[in-house]
Scaffold this motif. Structure first.
Motif, mmCIF file in Angstrom:
data_model
loop_
_atom_site.group_PDB
_atom_site.id
_atom_site.type_symbol
_atom_site.label_atom_id
_atom_site.label_comp_id
_atom_site.label_asym_id
_atom_site.label_seq_id
_atom_site.Cartn_x
_atom_site.Cartn_y
_atom_site.Cartn_z
ATOM 1 N N ASN A 1 26.173 13.408 69.131
ATOM 2 C CA ASN A 1 24.885 13.795 69.721
ATOM 3 C C ASN A 1 23.735 12.974 69.157
ATOM 4 O OD1 ASN A 1 25.107 17.427 70.215
ATOM 5 N ND2 ASN A 1 25.839 15.716 71.407
ATOM 6 N N LEU A 2 22.695 12.874 69.960
ATOM 7 C CA LEU A 2 21.442 12.282 69.508
ATOM 8 C C LEU A 2 20.384 13.324 69.844
ATOM 9 C CD1 LEU A 2 20.321 9.663 68.369
ATOM 10 C CD2 LEU A 2 20.186 8.770 70.669
ATOM 11 N N VAL A 3 19.875 13.977 68.812
ATOM 12 C CA VAL A 3 18.936 15.070 69.041
ATOM 13 C C VAL A 3 17.605 14.760 68.380
ATOM 14 C CG1 VAL A 3 18.464 17.533 68.676
ATOM 15 C CG2 VAL A 3 20.802 16.765 69.161
ATOM 16 N N ALA A 4 16.534 14.874 69.151
ATOM 17 C CA ALA A 4 15.191 14.709 68.585
ATOM 18 C C ALA A 4 14.612 16.094 68.356
ATOM 19 C CB ALA A 4 14.314 13.915 69.542
ATOM 20 N N LEU A 5 14.162 16.316 67.125
ATOM 21 C CA LEU A 5 13.543 17.594 66.777
ATOM 22 C C LEU A 5 12.057 17.334 66.577
ATOM 23 C CD1 LEU A 5 13.786 20.586 65.807
ATOM 24 C CD2 LEU A 5 14.309 19.702 63.547
ATOM 25 N N VAL A 6 11.229 17.877 67.469
ATOM 26 C CA VAL A 6 9.803 17.574 67.367
ATOM 27 C C VAL A 6 8.966 18.824 67.132
ATOM 28 C CG1 VAL A 6 10.019 15.591 68.923
ATOM 29 C CG2 VAL A 6 9.240 17.778 69.820
ATOM 30 N N GLY A 7 7.806 18.607 66.570
ATOM 31 C CA GLY A 7 6.868 19.688 66.318
ATOM 32 C C GLY A 7 5.735 19.149 65.471
ATOM 33 N N GLU A 8 4.670 19.929 65.365
ATOM 34 C CA GLU A 8 3.519 19.484 64.583
ATOM 35 C C GLU A 8 3.796 19.695 63.108
ATOM 36 O OE1 GLU A 8 -0.328 20.401 66.869
ATOM 37 O OE2 GLU A 8 0.997 22.032 67.353
ATOM 38 N N SER A 9 2.932 19.121 62.258
ATOM 39 C CA SER A 9 3.177 19.262 60.825
ATOM 40 C C SER A 9 3.069 20.733 60.439
ATOM 41 C CB SER A 9 2.193 18.428 60.021
ATOM 42 O OG SER A 9 0.884 18.789 60.322
ATOM 43 N N GLY A 10 3.987 21.169 59.587
ATOM 44 C CA GLY A 10 4.003 22.561 59.170
ATOM 45 C C GLY A 10 4.813 23.462 60.077
ATOM 46 N N ALA B 1 18.684 9.643 76.251
ATOM 47 C CA ALA B 1 19.932 10.134 76.827
ATOM 48 C C ALA B 1 20.450 11.344 76.044
ATOM 49 C CB ALA B 1 20.979 9.019 76.821
ATOM 50 N N GLY B 2 19.704 11.752 75.032
ATOM 51 C CA GLY B 2 20.151 12.862 74.193
ATOM 52 C C GLY B 2 19.389 14.136 74.480
ATOM 53 N N ARG B 3 19.151 14.877 73.419
ATOM 54 C CA ARG B 3 18.501 16.158 73.629
ATOM 55 C C ARG B 3 17.205 16.285 72.828
ATOM 56 N NH1 ARG B 3 22.720 20.773 73.059
ATOM 57 N NH2 ARG B 3 23.753 19.376 71.592
ATOM 58 N N LEU B 4 16.379 17.195 73.278
ATOM 59 C CA LEU B 4 15.098 17.418 72.623
ATOM 60 C C LEU B 4 15.009 18.878 72.197
ATOM 61 C CD1 LEU B 4 12.190 16.297 72.003
ATOM 62 C CD2 LEU B 4 11.514 17.212 74.218
ATOM 63 N N ALA B 5 14.644 19.100 70.931
ATOM 64 C CA ALA B 5 14.407 20.448 70.428
ATOM 65 C C ALA B 5 12.959 20.524 69.986
ATOM 66 C CB ALA B 5 15.339 20.739 69.259
ATOM 67 N N VAL B 6 12.262 21.551 70.416
ATOM 68 C CA VAL B 6 10.842 21.664 70.104
ATOM 69 C C VAL B 6 10.618 22.904 69.242
ATOM 70 C CG1 VAL B 6 8.518 21.825 71.068
ATOM 71 C CG2 VAL B 6 10.311 20.635 72.337
ATOM 72 N N LEU C 1 12.376 27.759 67.247
ATOM 73 C CA LEU C 1 12.744 26.811 68.281
ATOM 74 C C LEU C 1 12.236 27.389 69.599
ATOM 75 C CD1 LEU C 1 14.342 24.253 67.830
ATOM 76 C CD2 LEU C 1 16.410 25.479 68.478
ATOM 77 N N VAL C 2 11.414 26.649 70.331
ATOM 78 C CA VAL C 2 10.863 27.226 71.558
ATOM 79 C C VAL C 2 11.503 26.664 72.826
ATOM 80 C CG1 VAL C 2 8.652 27.868 70.514
ATOM 81 C CG2 VAL C 2 8.901 25.632 71.608
ATOM 82 N N GLU C 3 11.995 25.422 72.751
ATOM 83 C CA GLU C 3 12.673 24.870 73.923
ATOM 84 C C GLU C 3 13.668 23.829 73.453
ATOM 85 O OE1 GLU C 3 10.076 24.213 77.199
ATOM 86 O OE2 GLU C 3 11.595 23.233 78.429
ATOM 87 N N TYR C 4 14.812 23.767 74.131
ATOM 88 C CA TYR C 4 15.898 22.902 73.690
ATOM 89 C C TYR C 4 16.735 22.514 74.897
ATOM 90 C CZ TYR C 4 20.000 21.447 70.943
ATOM 91 O OH TYR C 4 21.030 20.745 70.386
#
Lengths: 335, 341
Positions: free
Chosen positions: A41-50, A226-231, A237-240
């Protein structure tokens, strides 16, 4: 079906604060996160600092233990692994940090840095063999010709080159998963893409699983298209889901707000885009997270239920989302 | 239409530069070698414009900002060139005049300036101190002015003036700093990576506030950043900086849609974005130069796909063409190509 490489089951972690005598409320940095990482898998985990993304990364890498829930490695709870198994797990999961300068010993040459784990794990016998292997790794990481780098010190390299050295060192122990925490944010703009390209190539050719942690949605899109995004927002976790679909059609109000605020390098577009309004511009105090949905005090759509019940991550069409009103949130598109 | 909007969007030829930097050289003397952080850089900032200077870390943009207010940190030194502000040579100001000049003519908001607030002083006292340092004005009057400015950056004066810095979020602190920079009514505000340490939502909010302030106070702005996306959002004109030199200037639309310098083109292609084709993105090959030993000729030639022998021998000068400037031997070839695309 094969087991996921890593599975997070309802994982929470609370950091205590204050002293033993005067306890102050702790910070729940990660709250009830469930997530799977499959091999390749290639997963990007994004979010603001903190928001807890780095803490989540450290939980995945086994550098922190959850206060609630379980982290599973190939189906086995980390807390039940014996010493040998835990060592094997720690070898398989490597972490790359933002500051490549801090990650490398300034007194050691690149060869010394990279050959140390090879020799410690008995993967290279003798200096000549070690040099050959290190050179090969450097070449794989795009540091060519390797002879030019072997005997240099970290301060003699650029940020992008140092980060490649860090990746090369991680590769010595043949990991299955690399948790990369903001690996390009200190790298020059002109060089970011090539580092992201390198990680994508490692994922494609060596099937190394990547958890790419970042605050930057643009690089997340580039690497994990082409992977996934986790927010994440305030520990949850609010959306994945599949990155392309999630970005094209974001459903969680927080992700919509976030995307509407991301600047784009196009003057006409940048000036015509309107950021979605928040009810409050300020992030709440993480020691006193809001009740119910943690986003509700800022959410433009919040209703009564949002302040009362915690929304759980649930499956909806092609993704997972944690929002009581998901079905009713108006559609929003990037363009 | 209100007269102020006419003033801001005046036609190009009627404008005169409020700030004009010509052939500026700033060097840092290290033990063995000298680093020329700014190397004959030239830049005009027109009154009422929002100018952006974009470049990667180490290109010299922060040094340029420090030089403009003559505050280059030790062991840096301005070696050559002129800096004209409203016709006055900044490099000739004596100590007293320089003190007046900073804050009153040009104010600067530094990178991660939030951390520059004094942690043990209330915001009100810090704002008063800033003013009293420069001129004697009654406390009450300063506080009235400070309150106005805080409202301008969308903060509640009653709450913020009484607060200590730790009681404010990063975004709020940055807004306090912006309000403070305006206390002495400067004409030019320099912003050095003003939103780098902030989240996108906060960043966007602060850029909106800055745009608002500019209109209301008729400020001229000079923004220094590495981020093409921020430049796209706010600036009227853009200067592109590479290895201590300004290599291209023009209006934002010209720079983004019709870049002439290969480095500008490269930067645009290398900037990851939420929009556009991913397949068209390309890193710039090679690495930024070691400024202790920069390449001869055109500084960009080792990374440039258009470069030939001439580029490694002969340094291109900054040519003026149709209100733009470009420093490349082959800009015409690139222009033809870009227009064809």
């Amino acid at each position: 079906m094969t087991e996921p490489l890593i599975e997070l089951q309802n994982v929470s972690i609370t950091f205590k604060s204050g002293s033993a005598l005067r306890r102050r409320p702790g910070v729940q940095a990660v709250a009830h996160v469930s997530m799977e990482l499959n091999e390749g898998n290639l997963v990007a985990l994004v979010g603001e600092s903190g928001c807890g993304k780095t803490t989540l990364g450290r939980l995945v890498a086994g550098l922190l233990r959850p206060t609630e829930g379980a982290v599973l490695y190939r189906g086995q709870n980390l807390s039940t692994l014996n010493r040998e198994q835990f060592r094997e797990y720690r070898r398989s999961v490597q972490m790359v940090h933002q500051d490549s300068f801090a990650a490398l010993n300034p007194m050691r040459t690149i060869f010394q840095t990279i050959s140390a784990p090879l020799q410690r794990h008995g993967l290279a016998r003798g200096r000549r063999e070690a040099r050959r292997q290190v050179a090969e790794l450097l070449e794989q990481m795009g540091l060519t010709p390797p002879d030019q780098f072997l005997d240099k010190y970290p301060h003699q390299l650029s940020g992008g080159q140092r980060q490649r050295v860090v990746l090369a060192r991680a590769m010595t122990v043949q990991p299955r998963l690399i948790v990369a925490d903001e690996p390009v944010s200190m790298v020059d703009v002109s060089l970011r893409l090539s580092l992201l390209d390198l990680m994508a190539q490692m994922n494609r050719q060596m099937r190394i699983t990547f958890l790419y942690i970042t605050h930057d949605l643009s690089t997340a899109r580039y690497l994990a298209h082409a992977g996934r995004l986790a927010v994440m927002y305030l520990g949850s976790l609010v959306e994945y889901g599949p990155l392309g679909k999630v970005l094209e059609h974001p459903r969680h109000p927080y992700l919509q707000v976030l995307l509407s605020a991301v600047p784009v390098p196009d003057p006409k577009l940048a000036r015509s885009r309107k950021p979605l309004p928040l009810r409050s511009p300020e992030m709440p105090d993480p020691t006193k997270p809001p009740s119910g949905c943690r986003f509700h005090p800022r959410c433009p759509y919040a209703e009564e239920i949002c302040s009362q019940e915690v929304p759980h991550l649930r499956s909806m069409d092609d993704r997972f989302i944690a929002c009581h009103l998901a079905e009713r949130i108006p559609e929003w598109h990037l363009l | 239409m209100k007269p102020e909007s006419v003033w801001i969007f005046d036609t190009e030829r009627d404008k005169r530069p409020l700030l004009s930097v010509q052939d500026l050289v700033v060097e840092y003397a290290a033990r063995q070698d000298t680093v020329r952080a700014v190397d004959r850089a030239s830049l005009d900032v027109y009154a009422g414009d929002w100018m952006a200077v974009v470049g990667e870390s180490g290109c010299g943009k922060s040094t340029l900002a420090y030089a403009i207010i003559r505050q280059v940190p030790h062991p840096g030194e301005i070696k050559e060139g002129t800096i004209l502000f409203d016709g006055q040579n900044v490099l000739e100001l004596d100590r007293r005049a320089l003190r007046e000049f900073r804050w009153k003519e040009i104010a600067i908001v530094f990178q991660a300036a939030q951390n520059a607030l004094n942690p043990v002083m209330r915001i009100a006292d810090q704002m008063i101190e800033t003013v009293v340092d420069h001129e004697s004005r009654p406390r009450k009057e300063i506080l009235v002015h400070a309150s106005e400015l805080l409202r301008l950056v969308r903060l509640e004066p009653a709450r913020v003036l009484r607060a200590y810095p730790h009681e404010l979020s990063g975004g709020m602190k940055q807004r306090v700093i912006i309000a403070m920079s305006l206390l002495l009514n400067p004409r030019l505000l320099i912003l050095d990576e003003p939103t780098t340490a902030l989240d996108v939502v906060t960043q966007n909010y602060i850029l909106d506030i800055l745009a608002d302030i500019r209109k209301k106070l008729r400020l001229t702005m000079l923004l220094l950043t590495h981020d093409m996306s921020i430049v796209a959002k706010v600036s009227d004109r853009v200067g592109v900086m590479y290895a201590g030199q300004i290599v291209e200037t023009g209006r934002a639309e010209e720079i983004f849609y019709h870049p002439w310098h290969p480095y500008t083109r490269g930067l645009l292609k290398a900037a990851p974005s939420l929009i556009g084709e991913l397949g068209e993105k390309r890193p710039i090959p090679g690495f930024p130069p070691d400024m202790r030993n920069p390449p001869p000729g055109c500084r960009f030639h080792p990374r440039c796909s258009y470069a030939d022998d001439r580029c490694s021998l002969e340094e291109p000068s900054l040519e003026k063409v149709d209100g733009r400037q470009v420093a490349c031997h082959y800009w015409q070839r690139i222009r033809a190509e870009v227009d064809h695309d």
